[in-house]
Motif scaffolding. Structure first.
Motif, PDB file in Angstrom:
ATOM      1  N   ALA A 172      31.699  53.849  42.796  1.00 44.12           N
ATOM      2  CA  ALA A 172      32.433  53.184  43.877  1.00 44.12           C
ATOM      3  C   ALA A 172      31.996  51.734  43.993  1.00 44.12           C
ATOM      4  O   ALA A 172      32.827  50.826  44.149  1.00 44.12           O
ATOM      5  CB  ALA A 172      32.189  53.915  45.196  1.00 44.12           C
ATOM      6  N   PHE A 173      30.661  51.513  43.885  1.00 39.76           N
ATOM      7  CA  PHE A 173      30.136  50.155  44.027  1.00 39.76           C
ATOM      8  C   PHE A 173      30.678  49.252  42.926  1.00 39.76           C
ATOM      9  O   PHE A 173      31.192  48.159  43.193  1.00 39.76           O
ATOM     10  CB  PHE A 173      28.606  50.192  43.975  1.00 39.76           C
ATOM     11  CG  PHE A 173      27.960  48.856  44.163  1.00 39.76           C
ATOM     12  CD1 PHE A 173      27.724  48.359  45.435  1.00 39.76           C
ATOM     13  CD2 PHE A 173      27.598  48.076  43.067  1.00 39.76           C
ATOM     14  CE1 PHE A 173      27.140  47.120  45.614  1.00 39.76           C
ATOM     15  CE2 PHE A 173      27.024  46.834  43.244  1.00 39.76           C
ATOM     16  CZ  PHE A 173      26.785  46.359  44.518  1.00 39.76           C
ATOM     17  N   ALA A 204      36.088  55.970  46.450  1.00 40.32           N
ATOM     18  CA  ALA A 204      36.270  54.916  47.445  1.00 40.32           C
ATOM     19  C   ALA A 204      36.346  53.537  46.805  1.00 40.32           C
ATOM     20  O   ALA A 204      36.899  52.606  47.380  1.00 40.32           O
ATOM     21  CB  ALA A 204      35.147  54.960  48.468  1.00 40.32           C
ATOM     22  N   TYR A 241      28.438  57.052  44.086  1.00 38.28           N
ATOM     23  CA  TYR A 241      28.206  55.800  44.815  1.00 38.28           C
ATOM     24  C   TYR A 241      28.170  54.615  43.881  1.00 38.28           C
ATOM     25  O   TYR A 241      28.696  53.545  44.184  1.00 38.28           O
ATOM     26  CB  TYR A 241      26.897  55.900  45.617  1.00 38.28           C
ATOM     27  CG  TYR A 241      26.955  56.978  46.672  1.00 38.28           C
ATOM     28  CD1 TYR A 241      27.796  56.829  47.775  1.00 38.28           C
ATOM     29  CD2 TYR A 241      26.218  58.154  46.554  1.00 38.28           C
ATOM     30  CE1 TYR A 241      27.884  57.813  48.739  1.00 38.28           C
ATOM     31  CE2 TYR A 241      26.292  59.144  47.510  1.00 38.28           C
ATOM     32  CZ  TYR A 241      27.129  58.977  48.606  1.00 38.28           C
ATOM     33  OH  TYR A 241      27.221  59.947  49.549  1.00 38.28           O
ATOM     34  N   VAL A 298      39.322  51.984  48.872  1.00 41.96           N
ATOM     35  CA  VAL A 298      39.008  51.001  49.907  1.00 41.96           C
ATOM     36  C   VAL A 298      39.645  49.621  49.655  1.00 41.96           C
ATOM     37  O   VAL A 298      40.162  49.011  50.580  1.00 41.96           O
ATOM     38  CB  VAL A 298      37.477  50.904  50.131  1.00 41.96           C
ATOM     39  CG1 VAL A 298      37.121  49.761  51.054  1.00 41.96           C
ATOM     40  CG2 VAL A 298      36.947  52.218  50.707  1.00 41.96           C
ATOM     41  N   GLY A 336      31.687  43.245  48.246  1.00 35.03           N
ATOM     42  CA  GLY A 336      32.824  44.158  48.111  1.00 35.03           C
ATOM     43  C   GLY A 336      32.366  45.535  47.658  1.00 35.03           C
ATOM     44  O   GLY A 336      32.806  46.564  48.170  1.00 35.03           O
ATOM     45  N   GLY A 337      31.452  45.541  46.681  1.00 32.42           N
ATOM     46  CA  GLY A 337      30.922  46.811  46.192  1.00 32.42           C
ATOM     47  C   GLY A 337      30.212  47.584  47.296  1.00 32.42           C
ATOM     48  O   GLY A 337      30.364  48.808  47.419  1.00 32.42           O
ATOM     49  N   THR A 338      29.468  46.848  48.128  1.00 32.38           N
ATOM     50  CA  THR A 338      28.756  47.503  49.230  1.00 32.38           C
ATOM     51  C   THR A 338      29.723  48.148  50.211  1.00 32.38           C
ATOM     52  O   THR A 338      29.510  49.287  50.652  1.00 32.38           O
ATOM     53  CB  THR A 338      27.867  46.467  49.964  1.00 32.38           C
ATOM     54  OG1 THR A 338      27.045  45.823  48.992  1.00 32.38           O
ATOM     55  CG2 THR A 338      27.012  47.122  51.028  1.00 32.38           C
ATOM     56  N   ILE A 339      30.790  47.430  50.546  1.00 34.26           N
ATOM     57  CA  ILE A 339      31.768  47.991  51.489  1.00 34.26           C
ATOM     58  C   ILE A 339      32.377  49.274  50.910  1.00 34.26           C
ATOM     59  O   ILE A 339      32.525  50.281  51.613  1.00 34.26           O
ATOM     60  CB  ILE A 339      32.857  46.944  51.834  1.00 34.26           C
ATOM     61  CG1 ILE A 339      32.219  45.776  52.591  1.00 34.26           C
ATOM     62  CG2 ILE A 339      33.969  47.583  52.679  1.00 34.26           C
ATOM     63  CD1 ILE A 339      33.146  44.618  52.860  1.00 34.26           C
ATOM     64  N   CYS A 340      32.690  49.264  49.604  1.00 32.80           N
ATOM     65  CA  CYS A 340      33.261  50.455  48.974  1.00 32.80           C
ATOM     66  C   CYS A 340      32.251  51.608  48.949  1.00 32.80           C
ATOM     67  O   CYS A 340      32.629  52.779  49.099  1.00 32.80           O
ATOM     68  CB  CYS A 340      33.736  50.127  47.557  1.00 32.80           C
ATOM     69  SG  CYS A 340      35.121  48.981  47.545  1.00 32.80           S
ATOM     70  N   THR A 341      30.975  51.260  48.754  1.00 35.70           N
ATOM     71  CA  THR A 341      29.944  52.308  48.751  1.00 35.70           C
ATOM     72  C   THR A 341      29.825  52.944  50.132  1.00 35.70           C
ATOM     73  O   THR A 341      29.651  54.167  50.253  1.00 35.70           O
ATOM     74  CB  THR A 341      28.584  51.715  48.321  1.00 35.70           C
ATOM     75  OG1 THR A 341      28.797  50.942  47.147  1.00 35.70           O
ATOM     76  CG2 THR A 341      27.576  52.805  48.043  1.00 35.70           C
ATOM     77  N   CYS A 387      37.032  43.169  43.920  1.00 35.07           N
ATOM     78  CA  CYS A 387      36.767  41.997  44.761  1.00 35.07           C
ATOM     79  C   CYS A 387      36.464  40.771  43.913  1.00 35.07           C
ATOM     80  O   CYS A 387      36.899  39.655  44.228  1.00 35.07           O
ATOM     81  CB  CYS A 387      35.612  42.275  45.714  1.00 35.07           C
ATOM     82  SG  CYS A 387      35.981  43.619  46.855  1.00 35.07           S
ATOM     83  N   GLY A 440      34.780  49.038  42.970  1.00 36.47           N
ATOM     84  CA  GLY A 440      35.169  48.291  44.169  1.00 36.47           C
ATOM     85  C   GLY A 440      34.743  46.840  44.063  1.00 36.47           C
ATOM     86  O   GLY A 440      35.506  45.927  44.385  1.00 36.47           O
ATOM     87  N   GLY A 441      33.513  46.626  43.584  1.00 34.33           N
ATOM     88  CA  GLY A 441      33.020  45.262  43.402  1.00 34.33           C
ATOM     89  C   GLY A 441      33.870  44.480  42.420  1.00 34.33           C
ATOM     90  O   GLY A 441      34.171  43.305  42.651  1.00 34.33           O
TER      91      GLY A 441
END
Lengths: 117, 148, 338
Positions: free
Chosen positions: A6-7, A57, A3, A61, B30-35, A14, A10-11
């Motif tokens: 991913a956070f 993810a 997690y 994502v 963005g990180g939250t959505i991916c989590t 963005c 992914g962050g």
């Protein structure tokens, strides 16, 4: 741990997009196109595979992940069907997401009304 | 005053976007959505015992559904005001880009309004993503054919 | 005798009376700093219609009917209507007047339309072509968004220099002078299109400021007056950045504005609290501020001499995508209580 990876990854995807929004005159649509095409290219050179393995993810994502799916499914389709695969692979691999967006989009539009800001 | 001179002046007077704050929020949201995506993946892969590919596709579909609903009830744009690229870059942003014009242009009819405008913003993503994948597919085909 | 002085300021032989006026706005405008002046408003962005375009026409119809009622006349007593809005083909205005049998001129001057219509209406009266003429404009946040920007539910961040389209409409009825207690239009200065090469659709204040500076400079030169001669000098919708740019441009020409200068776009909203970034814009911005705040305060003798300068950005979404810059225009009307 998955997690957190991913956070963070992914962050980061963005955060890079935000720098493009604030520092350039690129419209959101252009940034999205850039992300998808970048995903295809990074995947073609085998780079995105590593990011995806690491971040899960966090890599699938963001829209670069959409590009990655396009590229990996094209590759599989070419392996299986030869030249034809170049034409059938991309959209078959991403059919779930695209179809979902079309169907849910239509359904939501039928039910709701736009709100003022 | 010349046009270049004026545009320089405009740049000086115009306020800048608060880039540090914007980027931080983009990262967090963005990180939250991916989590959430990762959480969904765990459910589909480990609990529902789906294959890797199927689980991933279900993650996308679920996120798209959530985004479509949030767009319909008028919340997605409010998150996006803070989140910026944090709500744009994830697949949920792609869904919002399809749902919002469909909703908006319903007023012009179901076929020529909703039906055509649904791709108004997200269409280019599919156009250039697909084109890029075909180009890659063709190159890959010839490389694999002539190197074996 | 010629009514033209200098480069193109027109002095009316008989000042034209503003005999009635009316305004209507939406929720955000009602909640803004000028809220108490807006007596007619709706918290329903659809104004009980089924589309935003219909809502916009509805607002125009309301203010048009209000003005006719206030003056206790029938539509047949009006000679011309000059109306415009931001929608494609001026649809908002075309539909609002379709049940009113009055000779109609549709105008497109973007956000400058209120002064444009007022000038033309006043000219037909002083030129003895009309006894009474109407100037009418509107804008609606939701109909403007869907035409110029993104769908309402699309998640996007506004750049700090962007402006917020006012939901509102304003209407003035001009007539040959009868009542000296009403404001009169003494002279006017139609604008010249001016393009300084600004291409950013999110910074329209900066695109329009040079046009405003040009018109204001011409007017002061032509009339040999100074800003101090007026109680209120108000631009249409330059917003915070446009206001700054205008002051810088005028300073270079030796004109400096004091406290008498303001902008309808920054008057109508509290830019910080209401999160509208640079301020309000749209034809309805200057029109509603004129008819709800400026003209009533002239009658109450708070302001005696007012310069009303509306500013328009004359691009369309296609020209902007093609990389064209944004031509601006500014029309000036001088309202007076003397």
């Amino acid at each position: 741990m998955d997690y957190i990876k991913a956070f963070v990854i992914g962050g980061l995807f963005c955060a890079i997009g935000q720098i493009f929004i604030d520092k350039t005159k690129l419209t959101p649509a252009k940034i999205l196109v850039g992300y998808v095409v970048a995903g295809v290219i990074l995947s073609a050179f085998g780079i995105y595979e590593h990011i995806a393995d690491f971040a899960g993810a966090g890599a699938s994502v963001p829209l670069t992940g959409f590009g990655h799916t396009l590229a990996t499914s094209v590759k599989e389709a070419v392996d299986q069907h030869g030249f034809l695969g170049a034409f059938t692979g991309g959209l078959s691999g991403t059919a779930g997401g695209i179809t979902a967006a079309i169907v849910f989009g239509t359904a939501v539009a039928l039910i709701f009304k736009p709100h003022k800001k | 005053m010349k046009s270049e001179e004026y545009n320089e002046l405009v740049k000086k007077v115009s306020p800048k976007s608060p880039i540090l704050k914007d980027t931080l929020f983009a990262f967090l949201i963005g990180g939250t959505i991916c989590t959430i995506g990762q959480l969904l993946y765990t459910i589909y892969y480990e609990v529902a015992k789906l294959s890797v590919t199927d689980a991933k596709t279900y993650v996308s579909i679920t996120l798209i559904l959530l985004s479509a609903l949030l767009t319909g009830i008028g919340i997605y744009d409010k998150i996006a005001k803070i989140g910026g690229a944090g709500t744009l870059v994830p697949i949920t942003g792609f869904a919002n880009a399809m749902v919002s014009p469909a909703l908006e242009f319903k007023a012009e009819g179901f076929v020529l309004g909703l039906g055509t405008k649904i791709f108004a913003i997200a269409g280019p993503v599919i156009v250039y993503g697909t084109t890029a994948s075909v180009i890659y597919g063709i190159i890959y085909y010839f490389i694999s054919k002539f190197t074996v | 005798m010629t009514k033209k002085i200098g480069t193109g300021t027109y002095v009316f032989q008989n000042p034209v009376e503003v005999s009635a006026f009316a305004s209507i706005v939406g929720q955000k405008e009602k909640e803004g700093p000028l809220g108490k002046y807006f007596t007619k408003y709706s918290y329903d962005e659809y104004f009980k219609q089924d589309s935003f375009e219909k809502a916009e026409s509805f607002m125009q119809k309301e203010v048009l009917n209000d003005v006719i009622q206030k003056e206790q006349i029938s539509p047949q007593d009006i000679d011309f209507i000059f109306a415009g809005d931001l929608l494609n083909q001026c649809a908002g205005s075309n539909f609002s007047v379709r049940d009113t049998p009055v000779q109609f001129f549709g105008l497109y001057g973007a956000c400058s339309t209120m002064a444009e219509g007022t000038i033309l209406a006043a000219m037909t009266i002083d030129g003895d072509f009309a006894q009474r003429a109407i100037a009418l404009t509107s804008s609606h946040f939701c109909s403007a968004e869907r035409q110029f920007r993104f769908p309402l539910e699309y998640g996007s961040q506004r750049t700090p220099s962007s402006q917020w389209t006012v939901t509102g409409s304003g209407c003035v009825l001009l007539s040959k002078s009868k009542n000296k207690e009403n404001p009169h239009i003494k002279d006017c200065c139609p604008g010249v299109v001016c393009d300084m090469g600004v291409t950013d659709m999110n910074n329209m204040g900066a695109a329009m400021a040079p046009a405003a500076a040009l018109t204001i400079r011409r007017y002061f030169d032509d009339t040999k007056t100074k800003p101090e001669a007026y109680d209120l000098i108000v631009t249409g919708d330059l917003g915070k950045e446009g206001k700054e740019m205008l002051k810088i441009l005028l300073k270079k020409d030796g004109i400096s504005f004091g406290k008498e200068y303001d902008d309808c776009g920054t008057m109508i909203y509290d830019c910080e609290k209401q999160d509208v970034h640079s301020g309000g814009s749209g034809c309805g911005c200057s029109a509603s501020v004129l008819t709800a705040y400026i003209l009533p305060n002239m009658i109450k003798k708070k302001y005696k001499e007012v310069l009303f300068i509306t500013t328009g950005a004359l691009m369309n979404p296609n020209t902007s995508l093609q990389g064209e810059s944004i031509p601006g225009i500014a029309h000036l009307v001088h309202f007076s209580m003397n």
